[in-house]
Design a protein around this motif. Structure first.
Motif, PDB file in Angstrom:
ATOM      1  N   VAL A 220      -2.242   1.567  -8.903  1.00 14.06           N
ATOM      2  CA  VAL A 220      -3.616   1.055  -8.864  1.00 14.06           C
ATOM      3  C   VAL A 220      -3.569  -0.461  -8.734  1.00 14.06           C
ATOM      4  N   LEU A 221      -4.099  -0.993  -7.649  1.00 14.17           N
ATOM      5  CA  LEU A 221      -4.139  -2.438  -7.439  1.00 14.17           C
ATOM      6  C   LEU A 221      -5.041  -3.093  -8.471  1.00 14.17           C
ATOM      7  N   ALA A 231       1.931  -2.855  -5.379  1.00 15.70           N
ATOM      8  CA  ALA A 231       1.010  -1.783  -5.000  1.00 15.70           C
ATOM      9  C   ALA A 231       1.347  -1.240  -3.614  1.00 15.70           C
ATOM     10  N   LEU A 232       1.663  -2.125  -2.668  1.00 14.10           N
ATOM     11  CA  LEU A 232       2.030  -1.674  -1.322  1.00 14.10           C
ATOM     12  C   LEU A 232       3.354  -0.914  -1.339  1.00 14.10           C
ATOM     13  N   GLN A 233       4.331  -1.398  -2.112  1.00 10.68           N
ATOM     14  CA  GLN A 233       5.610  -0.691  -2.201  1.00 10.68           C
ATOM     15  C   GLN A 233       5.434   0.678  -2.840  1.00 10.68           C
ATOM     16  N   ILE A 238       5.539   6.549  -2.909  1.00  6.10           N
ATOM     17  CA  ILE A 238       4.962   7.803  -3.426  1.00  6.10           C
ATOM     18  C   ILE A 238       3.601   8.123  -2.820  1.00  6.10           C
ATOM     19  N   GLY A 239       3.094   7.277  -1.923  1.00  7.95           N
ATOM     20  CA  GLY A 239       1.814   7.517  -1.273  1.00  7.95           C
ATOM     21  C   GLY A 239       2.009   7.924   0.177  1.00  7.95           C
ATOM     22  N   MET A 299      -6.013   2.849  -0.219  1.00  5.81           N
ATOM     23  CA  MET A 299      -4.980   3.860   0.006  1.00  5.81           C
ATOM     24  C   MET A 299      -4.177   4.143  -1.256  1.00  5.81           C
ATOM     25  N   SER A 300      -4.750   3.860  -2.413  1.00  2.00           N
ATOM     26  CA  SER A 300      -4.067   4.077  -3.683  1.00  2.00           C
ATOM     27  C   SER A 300      -3.553   5.519  -3.801  1.00  2.00           C
ATOM     28  N   PRO A 301      -2.298   5.712  -4.271  1.00  5.12           N
ATOM     29  CA  PRO A 301      -1.809   7.080  -4.507  1.00  5.12           C
ATOM     30  C   PRO A 301      -2.543   7.782  -5.646  1.00  5.12           C
ATOM     31  N   ARG A 302      -3.320   7.011  -6.409  1.00  5.65           N
ATOM     32  CA  ARG A 302      -4.114   7.599  -7.495  1.00  5.65           C
ATOM     33  C   ARG A 302      -5.585   7.282  -7.217  1.00  5.65           C
TER      34      ARG A 302
END
Length: 382
Positions: A220-221, A231-233, A238-239, A299-302
């Motif tokens: 989460v940014l 956040a980008l990494q 995992i995203g 584009m958050s994975p969460r």
């Protein structure tokens, strides 16, 4: 999903009710009340976090936040008479609330009682309610706070008075944080706390975005973008890394994200076609950094339940607005998204990409109104 947001007597928002969609786009001229709407929604989250008094004091206290116009403007306008002050029959209360598919919430704030105190900018919560869905009735209400008294409906359907007094300047949501004793209130509190707000990112020479930062997995940014590289990494690991690289190429053709640094500290970089080395964060333009922050948020994975972007077009080149619109629409498939913008090109791009019509705000006699919305068009509230 939230389907209604209502606010009354807060700055220019005399009495505003909005119908919300999976993607809600709000626009209007400068001074129409867009920022007031954004602040009003954010104050709901602040209340759940237990920082209501501090936030309101920072805005100048209740007297600065209250609607400054007369109590009655609509009937005066209908009669065609000059707008003038009218006698108030009851104390003015600032009210915020929302209704979702399964729960509704309302909080009413007013002035604290008079007396000698150095904390007169603190608000006083006059009332607070949680119920199942509009319209509100006694039978579907399961939390009721009026003045100093708070009661909840138990599992047996009977009302039970809360065994302690809630601080007058705090929301009951911030006080009942025990999931075993108050599961419904706790769930509502966590829902509000999970909302995400992004309102611009610092990109000056000393900005955290331009400095190497500690390497910690970051799904989460942060609201100021300070952990952008991590956040980008995280998205890459995992995203949806493919979607991220495609989005970067869509905005900056021939470019690709490059996360620089070592395992201890990470830095944002960009591989650009034709260059022999990646560009470091210190070399990227303000608009490029802000755009990368928006991608990390969208584009958050969460994915959050609610994501709010306030004027995301700041410092962006017009060529970036269509790619941004596409990412906003894509994010609305996983989260409810609310965008507030006064950039006609971004508004038009989102309308075209999502096949929707923006909500337009305008100000009449100091009051923010929804253009074209009459009383019969307003969503049911409360």
């Amino acid at each position: 999903m939230l389907h209604t947001f209502a606010v009354a007597n807060y700055r220019s928002l005399r009495d505003l009710k909005l119908k919300l969609e999976p993607l809600t786009l709000v626009t209007g001229a400068n001074g129409s009340g867009k920022s007031n709407l954004y602040r009003a929604l954010r104050l709901l989250q602040v209340a759940a976090n237990g920082r209501l008094a501090e936030a309101i004091a920072n805005e100048g206290g209740i007297p600065s936040l209250q609607w400054a116009g007369p109590a009655d403007t609509r009937s005066q306008r209908k009669r065609g008479v000059a707008i003038q002050g009218t006698r108030r029959h009851e104390a003015l209360r600032i009210t915020f609330g929302f209704a979702s598919d399964d729960v509704a919430y309302r909080i009413e704030l007013g002035l604290p009682p008079g007396g000698e105190s150095r904390f007169n900018l603190d608000p006083e919560v006059k009332a607070e309610y949680v119920w199942q869905a509009p319209p509100q009735r006694k039978g579907n209400t399961w939390l009721e706070r009026e003045g100093a008294a708070t009661q909840l409906r138990g599992a047996d359907g009977n009302w039970q008075r809360l065994g302690f007094r809630v601080d007058a300047a705090r929301s009951v949501l911030s006080e009942l944080a025990e999931p075993q004793r108050f599961p419904e209130v706790f769930a509502l509190r966590e829902r509000l706390r999970s909302w995400r707000f992004y309102d611009g990112f610092r990109t000056d020479a000393d900005s955290p975005l331009r400095q190497p930062r500690t390497s910690v997995r970051t799904p989460v940014l942060a609201d100021d973008g300070r952990d952008l590289a991590a956040a980008l990494q995280t998205i890459i690991e995992i995203g949806d890394a493919g979607a991220l690289h495609t989005a970067v190429d869509d905005a900056f053709p021939g470019s690709r994200i490059a996360i620089l640094g070592d395992d201890a500290r990470l830095e944002v970089g960009l591989d650009v076609e034709g260059l022999l080395r990646p560009l470091h964060a210190t070399e990227l333009s303000d608009g490029t950094l802000r755009y990368l922050c928006l991608l990390a948020a969208l584009m958050s994975p969460r994915p959050p339940q609610l994501l709010v972007l306030n004027e995301p077009e700041q410092s962006l080149h017009p060529d970036l607005l269509k790619p941004l619109a596409r990412q906003i629409v894509a994010a609305s498939k996983h989260s409810q998204v609310w965008v507030i913008s006064h950039a006609p090109k971004l508004v038009a791009a989102i309308e075209d990409a999502a096949n929707l019509v923006a909500i337009e705000l305008a100000r009449e006699f100091g009051e923010t109104r929804v253009v074209g919305q009459g009383p019969l068009d307003e969503p049911a509230w409360p």
